[in-house]
Design a protein around this motif. Structure first.
Motif, short mmCIF file in Angstrom:
data_model
loop_
_atom_site.label_atom_id
_atom_site.label_comp_id
_atom_site.label_asym_id
_atom_site.label_seq_id
_atom_site.Cartn_x
_atom_site.Cartn_y
_atom_site.Cartn_z
N ARG A 127 0.89 -1.17 0.01
CA ARG A 127 -0.08 -0.23 0.02
C ARG A 127 0.76 1.18 0.16
N ILE A 128 0.97 2.01 -0.99
CA ILE A 128 1.54 3.17 -1.27
C ILE A 128 0.90 4.15 -2.21
N PRO A 129 1.03 5.45 -1.84
CA PRO A 129 0.39 6.25 -2.78
C PRO A 129 0.73 6.47 -3.95
N THR A 130 0.34 6.58 -5.07
CA THR A 130 0.69 6.96 -6.47
C THR A 130 1.26 8.06 -6.61
N TRP A 131 1.29 9.12 -6.05
CA TRP A 131 1.92 10.45 -6.32
C TRP A 131 2.33 10.87 -5.00
N THR A 132 3.42 11.47 -5.03
CA THR A 132 4.01 12.01 -3.65
C THR A 132 4.94 13.34 -4.36
N THR A 133 4.49 14.53 -3.59
CA THR A 133 5.34 15.75 -4.22
C THR A 133 5.72 16.64 -2.93
N ASN A 134 7.04 16.90 -3.02
CA ASN A 134 7.48 17.99 -2.11
C ASN A 134 8.07 19.29 -2.74
N HIS A 135 7.41 20.45 -2.32
CA HIS A 135 7.84 21.62 -2.93
C HIS A 135 8.53 22.72 -1.72
N ALA A 136 9.43 23.64 -2.32
CA ALA A 136 9.68 24.78 -1.34
C ALA A 136 9.85 25.91 -2.24
N VAL A 137 9.33 26.80 -1.62
CA VAL A 137 9.57 28.43 -2.09
C VAL A 137 10.02 29.16 -1.05
N TYR A 138 11.39 29.82 -1.26
CA TYR A 138 11.99 30.60 -0.35
C TYR A 138 12.87 31.68 -1.06
N LEU A 139 13.30 32.56 -0.06
CA LEU A 139 14.35 33.58 -0.41
C LEU A 139 15.57 33.40 0.32
N GLU A 140 16.55 33.47 -0.16
CA GLU A 140 17.85 33.18 0.52
C GLU A 140 18.70 34.39 0.06
N SER A 141 19.25 35.04 1.13
CA SER A 141 20.00 36.26 0.88
C SER A 141 20.95 36.24 1.99
N ARG A 142 21.94 37.29 1.68
CA ARG A 142 23.13 37.68 2.69
C ARG A 142 22.91 39.09 3.10
N LEU A 143 23.07 39.58 4.13
CA LEU A 143 22.69 40.90 4.67
C LEU A 143 23.99 41.26 5.42
N PHE A 144 24.14 42.42 5.73
CA PHE A 144 25.11 43.18 6.76
C PHE A 144 26.36 42.60 6.14
N LYS A 145 26.70 43.08 5.01
CA LYS A 145 28.05 42.93 4.71
C LYS A 145 28.22 41.06 4.48
N ASN A 146 27.52 40.58 4.04
CA ASN A 146 27.44 38.96 3.63
C ASN A 146 27.64 38.33 5.15
N LYS A 147 27.48 38.92 6.14
CA LYS A 147 27.84 38.14 7.27
C LYS A 147 26.76 37.52 8.15
N LEU A 148 25.56 37.84 7.41
CA LEU A 148 24.17 37.13 8.00
C LEU A 148 23.55 36.41 6.71
N LEU A 149 23.46 35.09 6.71
CA LEU A 149 22.65 34.19 5.70
C LEU A 149 21.25 33.93 6.41
N ILE A 150 20.34 34.36 5.46
CA ILE A 150 18.86 34.28 6.03
C ILE A 150 18.01 33.38 4.82
N ASN A 151 17.17 32.50 5.12
CA ASN A 151 16.31 31.90 4.38
C ASN A 151 14.78 31.94 5.01
N ALA A 152 13.92 32.20 4.02
CA ALA A 152 12.60 32.35 4.40
C ALA A 152 11.57 31.82 3.36
N GLY A 153 10.84 31.13 3.69
CA GLY A 153 9.84 30.52 2.94
C GLY A 153 8.90 29.64 3.32
N ILE A 154 8.25 28.72 2.41
CA ILE A 154 7.26 27.69 2.79
C ILE A 154 7.69 26.22 2.05
N ASP A 155 7.47 25.32 3.00
CA ASP A 155 7.39 23.99 2.73
C ASP A 155 6.01 23.70 2.32
#
Length: 198
Positions: free
Chosen positions: A85-113
């Protein structure tokens, strides 16, 4: 529920390809099982005395435009036996922003899974036999869940904040990947990891 059975043999083969210029990947796998064993609705062990197979085809695509990222994984699978017993379809998605701030000292990711499962006949779980069993007439509806996340990294400090299963806030009926065991409800998680160098 104890019952003697023949040895189980697995044969697996598959392959994958990747197209770097398209950020696209695909794979095909075939799993052949001889003497597949499972528990029925009465917790009795049953065995299929012939070869059964599970075929899967998957694809993944990653899009990046500046700070914007879109990651997608899709899996189609089919079993030759209704007892697997297994599902026929399985999907995973991620939408996010990735950026470096403060003279590249801070790496930040924000989004939705987000995750999706097509409907399928689910299994039950018995704490008596410590095993899953094929529950009779147990069919799962299509399942969809999504989370919101923020993660950051500053040198040796990493941290995250997640709001899991947000759809549980308005879907009061719950979702069942295992018969009679609902998926976790809405939850907030946060944490950090700080490495110290001597």
């Amino acid at each position: 529920y104890q019952k003697d059975g023949d040895n189980i043999f697995h044969t697996y083969f598959g392959g994958k390809v990747h197209f770097p210029f398209l950020n696209l990947g695909a794979s095909l796998h075939q799993n052949i099982i001889n003497n597949y064993t499972y528990y029925d609705d009465f917790w009795m062990m049953q065995q299929i005395n012939e070869a059964t197979s599970v075929t899967g085809i998957s694809a993944n695509y990653k899009l990046k435009v500046g700070s914007f990222h879109l990651d997608n994984d899709v899996l189609w699978q089919r079993s030759s036996s209704e007892q697997i017993r297994i599902p026929t379809w399985t999907t995973n998605h991620a939408v996010y922003l990735e950026s470096r701030l403060f003279k590249n000292k801070l790496l930040i990711n924000a989004g939705i899974d987000a995750r999706f499962l097509s409907h399928f006949e689910t299994q039950g779980y018995s704490p008596v036999i410590f095993n899953f069993y094929n529950s009779a007439n147990a069919v799962s509806k299509e399942m969809f869940a999504y989370d919101v996340f923020i993660s950051y990294k500053v040198r040796l400090l990493r941290g995250f904040f997640r709001a899991d299963n947000i759809n549980a806030l308005y879907n009061k009926k719950g979702q069942y990947q295992i018969d009679k065991y609902p998926l976790d409800g809405f939850a907030i998680r946060l944490g950090f990891d700080w490495m110290f160098n001597n």
